[in-house]
Design a protein around this motif. Structure first.
Motif, PDB file in Angstrom:
ATOM      1  N   PHE A 226       0.855  -1.297  -0.104  1.00 55.73           N
ATOM      2  CA  PHE A 226      -0.043   0.004  -0.088  1.00 55.73           C
ATOM      3  C   PHE A 226       0.990   1.260   0.278  1.00 55.73           C
ATOM      4  CE2 PHE A 226      -2.810  -3.457   1.695  1.00 55.73           C
ATOM      5  CZ  PHE A 226      -4.138  -3.057   1.619  1.00 55.73           C
ATOM      6  N   GLY A 227       0.312   2.075  -1.079  1.00 53.35           N
ATOM      7  CA  GLY A 227       1.477   3.995  -0.655  1.00 53.35           C
ATOM      8  C   GLY A 227       2.210   3.804  -1.153  1.00 53.35           C
ATOM      9  N   ARG A 228       3.247   2.916  -1.877  1.00 48.84           N
ATOM     10  CA  ARG A 228       4.425   2.790  -2.551  1.00 48.84           C
ATOM     11  C   ARG A 228       4.396   4.422  -3.394  1.00 48.84           C
ATOM     12  NH1 ARG A 228       4.512  -3.664  -6.053  1.00 48.84           N
ATOM     13  NH2 ARG A 228       4.440  -4.285  -3.566  1.00 48.84           N
ATOM     14  N   ALA A 229       3.922   4.678  -3.751  1.00 48.06           N
ATOM     15  CA  ALA A 229       3.675   6.149  -4.998  1.00 48.06           C
ATOM     16  C   ALA A 229       4.082   7.006  -3.516  1.00 48.06           C
ATOM     17  CB  ALA A 229       3.361   6.546  -5.588  1.00 48.06           C
ATOM     18  N   ARG A 230       3.155   7.149  -2.778  1.00 45.73           N
ATOM     19  CA  ARG A 230       3.074   9.012  -2.188  1.00 45.73           C
ATOM     20  C   ARG A 230       4.111   8.158  -0.866  1.00 45.73           C
ATOM     21  NH1 ARG A 230       0.393   8.203   3.211  1.00 45.73           N
ATOM     22  NH2 ARG A 230      -0.255  10.127   3.673  1.00 45.73           N
ATOM     23  N   TRP A 231       4.108   6.932  -0.446  1.00 47.75           N
ATOM     24  CA  TRP A 231       5.701   7.346   0.957  1.00 47.75           C
ATOM     25  C   TRP A 231       5.770   5.297   0.709  1.00 47.75           C
ATOM     26  CZ3 TRP A 231       3.975   6.407   6.525  1.00 47.75           C
ATOM     27  CH2 TRP A 231       4.726   7.440   7.754  1.00 47.75           C
ATOM     28  N   PRO A 232       7.101   5.848  -0.199  1.00 49.05           N
ATOM     29  CA  PRO A 232       8.048   4.599  -0.713  1.00 49.05           C
ATOM     30  C   PRO A 232       9.325   4.667   0.154  1.00 49.05           C
ATOM     31  CG  PRO A 232       9.119   6.750  -1.787  1.00 49.05           C
ATOM     32  CD  PRO A 232       7.838   7.714  -1.340  1.00 49.05           C
ATOM     33  N   PRO A 251       3.319  -7.121  -7.919  1.00 48.37           N
ATOM     34  CA  PRO A 251       4.542  -6.797  -8.699  1.00 48.37           C
ATOM     35  C   PRO A 251       5.576  -5.667  -7.845  1.00 48.37           C
ATOM     36  CG  PRO A 251       2.897  -7.482 -10.452  1.00 48.37           C
ATOM     37  CD  PRO A 251       2.267  -7.361  -9.161  1.00 48.37           C
ATOM     38  N   SER A 252       6.449  -5.561  -7.754  1.00 49.36           N
ATOM     39  CA  SER A 252       6.833  -4.378  -7.074  1.00 49.36           C
ATOM     40  C   SER A 252       6.967  -3.282  -7.943  1.00 49.36           C
ATOM     41  CB  SER A 252       8.706  -4.568  -6.672  1.00 49.36           C
ATOM     42  OG  SER A 252       9.305  -5.199  -7.849  1.00 49.36           O
ATOM     43  N   HIS A 253       6.966  -3.370  -9.415  1.00 43.77           N
ATOM     44  CA  HIS A 253       7.089  -2.469  -9.746  1.00 43.77           C
ATOM     45  C   HIS A 253       5.155  -1.534  -9.984  1.00 43.77           C
ATOM     46  CE1 HIS A 253       5.638  -5.598 -12.920  1.00 43.77           C
ATOM     47  NE2 HIS A 253       4.760  -4.488 -13.418  1.00 43.77           N
ATOM     48  N   GLU A 254       4.622  -1.881  -9.141  1.00 45.48           N
ATOM     49  CA  GLU A 254       3.200  -1.967  -9.403  1.00 45.48           C
ATOM     50  C   GLU A 254       3.429  -0.615  -8.433  1.00 45.48           C
ATOM     51  OE1 GLU A 254       0.532  -1.905 -11.060  1.00 45.48           O
ATOM     52  OE2 GLU A 254       1.191  -3.938 -12.589  1.00 45.48           O
ATOM     53  N   ASN A 255       2.282   0.109  -7.996  1.00 49.32           N
ATOM     54  CA  ASN A 255       1.668   0.735  -7.179  1.00 49.32           C
ATOM     55  C   ASN A 255       0.566   1.589  -7.613  1.00 49.32           C
ATOM     56  OD1 ASN A 255       1.926   3.700  -8.474  1.00 49.32           O
ATOM     57  ND2 ASN A 255       4.375   3.405  -8.431  1.00 49.32           N
ATOM     58  N   GLU A 256      -0.282   2.896  -6.685  1.00 49.11           N
ATOM     59  CA  GLU A 256      -1.178   3.279  -6.572  1.00 49.11           C
ATOM     60  C   GLU A 256      -2.054   3.922  -7.763  1.00 49.11           C
ATOM     61  OE1 GLU A 256       0.370   5.552  -3.331  1.00 49.11           O
ATOM     62  OE2 GLU A 256       0.644   3.589  -4.319  1.00 49.11           O
ATOM     63  N   THR A 257      -0.866   4.700  -8.469  1.00 50.83           N
ATOM     64  CA  THR A 257      -0.970   5.965  -9.233  1.00 50.83           C
ATOM     65  C   THR A 257      -1.783   5.768 -10.347  1.00 50.83           C
ATOM     66  OG1 THR A 257       1.392   5.271  -9.855  1.00 50.83           O
ATOM     67  CG2 THR A 257       1.292   7.538  -8.893  1.00 50.83           C
ATOM     68  N   ASN A 258      -1.549   3.822 -11.064  1.00 50.57           N
ATOM     69  CA  ASN A 258      -1.912   3.612 -12.274  1.00 50.57           C
ATOM     70  C   ASN A 258      -3.595   3.421 -12.253  1.00 50.57           C
ATOM     71  OD1 ASN A 258      -1.359   1.599 -11.547  1.00 50.57           O
ATOM     72  ND2 ASN A 258      -0.121   1.451 -13.701  1.00 50.57           N
ATOM     73  N   GLN A 259      -4.147   3.223 -10.455  1.00 56.12           N
ATOM     74  CA  GLN A 259      -4.988   1.659 -10.137  1.00 56.12           C
ATOM     75  C   GLN A 259      -6.195   2.655 -10.042  1.00 56.12           C
ATOM     76  OE1 GLN A 259      -4.626  -0.799  -9.822  1.00 56.12           O
ATOM     77  NE2 GLN A 259      -2.669  -1.154  -9.769  1.00 56.12           N
ATOM     78  N   PRO A 260      -7.331   2.125 -10.555  1.00 56.81           N
ATOM     79  CA  PRO A 260      -8.855   2.887 -10.091  1.00 56.81           C
ATOM     80  C   PRO A 260      -8.879   3.268  -9.198  1.00 56.81           C
ATOM     81  CG  PRO A 260      -9.506   0.280 -10.325  1.00 56.81           C
ATOM     82  CD  PRO A 260      -7.279   0.628 -10.523  1.00 56.81           C
ATOM     83  N   ILE A 261     -10.103   4.194  -9.174  1.00 52.51           N
ATOM     84  CA  ILE A 261     -10.419   5.369  -7.605  1.00 52.51           C
ATOM     85  C   ILE A 261     -10.903   4.833  -6.953  1.00 52.51           C
ATOM     86  CG2 ILE A 261     -11.484   6.930  -7.149  1.00 52.51           C
ATOM     87  CD1 ILE A 261      -9.946   8.367  -9.552  1.00 52.51           C
ATOM     88  N   ILE A 262     -11.310   4.104  -5.936  1.00 49.88           N
ATOM     89  CA  ILE A 262     -12.352   2.864  -4.971  1.00 49.88           C
ATOM     90  C   ILE A 262     -12.817   3.839  -3.865  1.00 49.88           C
ATOM     91  CG2 ILE A 262     -10.730   0.494  -5.657  1.00 49.88           C
ATOM     92  CD1 ILE A 262     -10.282  -0.002  -2.522  1.00 49.88           C
ATOM     93  N   GLY A 263     -12.492   4.428  -3.698  1.00 52.56           N
ATOM     94  CA  GLY A 263     -13.834   5.143  -3.043  1.00 52.56           C
ATOM     95  C   GLY A 263     -13.082   7.060  -2.931  1.00 52.56           C
ATOM     96  N   ARG A 264     -13.765   8.114  -2.131  1.00 53.96           N
ATOM     97  CA  ARG A 264     -13.247   9.405  -1.299  1.00 53.96           C
ATOM     98  C   ARG A 264     -13.419   9.178   0.092  1.00 53.96           C
ATOM     99  NH1 ARG A 264     -15.717   9.103  -6.359  1.00 53.96           N
ATOM    100  NH2 ARG A 264     -14.677  10.625  -7.798  1.00 53.96           N
ATOM    101  N   SER A 265     -12.745   9.704   0.043  1.00 52.14           N
ATOM    102  CA  SER A 265     -12.425   9.968   1.825  1.00 52.14           C
ATOM    103  C   SER A 265     -12.263  11.831   2.577  1.00 52.14           C
ATOM    104  CB  SER A 265     -11.592   9.945   3.195  1.00 52.14           C
ATOM    105  OG  SER A 265     -11.244   8.455   3.316  1.00 52.14           O
TER     106      SER A 265
END
Length: 339
Positions: A226-232, A251-265
């Motif tokens: 979780f949060g690999r891009a925001r807080w490596p 996989p270690s090259h994947e992170n949240e930046t290109n993932q679908p939006i699943i909610g809002r806070s």
């Protein structure tokens, strides 16, 4: 006895800063009113005015002292200035270098400085800059975990490091009830910090589904999904939810930046989109696919059986520790039996 407080607080119980936006004024005030040290969590961006509001709101709910936790990995200079201006009792720091200048500035404002450390080296540096107490985090802890050592191996080393100094040591990681408190005292801590146990309280801002999962599930895993891009470089301990178990080998090259939006806070007054694998736990305002969001928890989660008021958590851990010491340890000592 060791359950008496530290830094002027009635009990040696610290509520770990939970975020983003989970330990709000209600939880902090409830812990403070129960005799513990409650810690607000500063936003992970500069928001000094909002932080002042949080501090002032907390002061309307308690006349007891409390503190604010700041994650130094994120922008924080203005937030810290607001904390020192407001003269809260404690500035708790994590994930960054606690400088001598900052300690001096805090002390001039009458604020005590308590860094969280995850290694012996980090503890040594903290002692050198003149901090007021040290929170030792073991790898058992929930959320972002800075070190690799278990609490029971690191804690006594830090206790030995400060044995001639007036620096209380706070044990953090996997402690949820009186037995863990007594064990930490036996290793030389003067206080314990509770994160997951106080997350599962009526006053915490965690989403009800997140709270329910803390009661239902009893296994955690140390991961970096979780949060690999925001807080490596900030691994975390999470609940083994069905979602996590499906994706734990991401996989270690994947992170949240290109993932679908699943909610809002709504986090500290700002609307945020939550993408899959974001490191943002669901708070009470969160909408969307809650079950697919990060849910941090420490290894002690299997001992959490119900959602309680925070005051009850503090009362039970203090009374549990007291009765354990009185019943199990003191009678044997008095009778002269070998311990």
């Amino acid at each position: 006895m060791g359950w008496r407080g530290i830094l002027g607080f009635e009990y040696g119980i610290v509520q770990a800063p939970l975020g983003p936006d989970i330990s709000g004024p209600e939880l902090v005030a409830a812990v403070a009113n129960a005799g513990g040290l409650g810690l607000l969590r500063a936003p992970d961006w500069e928001a000094p005015d909002h932080l002042r509001e949080l501090i002032r709101k907390t002061r309307t709910l308690t006349d007891k002292p409390f503190g604010v936790g700041v994650v130094l990995a994120f922008p924080h200079k203005e937030n810290i200035r607001a904390i020192l201006d407001e003269k809260v009792a404690v500035l708790q720091l994590s994930w960054g270098e606690c400088s001598e200048d900052l300690v001096l500035e805090a002390h001039q404002a009458g604020v005590k400085v308590v860094p969280q450390v995850g290694s012996f080296e980090e503890a040594k540096r903290a002692v050198d800059v003149g901090v007021d107490a040290i929170m030792v985090q073991g790898v058992e802890a929930g959320g972002h975990v800075i070190g690799q050592d278990t609490l029971f191996t690191l804690l006594p080393r830090v206790v030995d490091l400060v044995h001639n100094l007036d620096i209380p040591v706070i044990a953090a990681g996997g402690i949820v009830e009186g037995r863990g408190y007594v064990a930490a005292l036996a290793l030389g801590a003067q206080a314990v910090a509770l994160g997951t146990r106080l997350l599962a309280t009526e006053e915490s801002h965690a989403h009800p589904i997140y709270k329910r999962k803390l009661v239902e599930l009893d296994k955690t895993e140390y991961t970096d999904v979780f949060g690999r891009a925001r807080w490596p470089g900030a691994p975390q301990r999470v609940l083994e939810t069905p979602f996590f178990m499906d994706w734990r080998t991401l996989p270690s090259h994947e992170n949240e930046t290109n993932q679908p939006i699943i909610g809002r806070s709504n986090i500290h007054g700002m609307e945020k989109e939550i993408r899959r694998f974001a490191g943002t736990v669901p708070n009470v305002t969160t909408t969307g696919d809650i079950e697919s969001m990060a849910m941090y928890a420490g290894q002690g989660v299997g001992l959490i059986k119900e959602i309680l008021p925070a005051s009850e958590v503090v009362k039970r851990i203090v009374e549990g520790a007291q009765s354990l010491i009185l019943q199990k340890f003191i009678p044997e000592k008095l009778s002269g039996d070998p311990i």
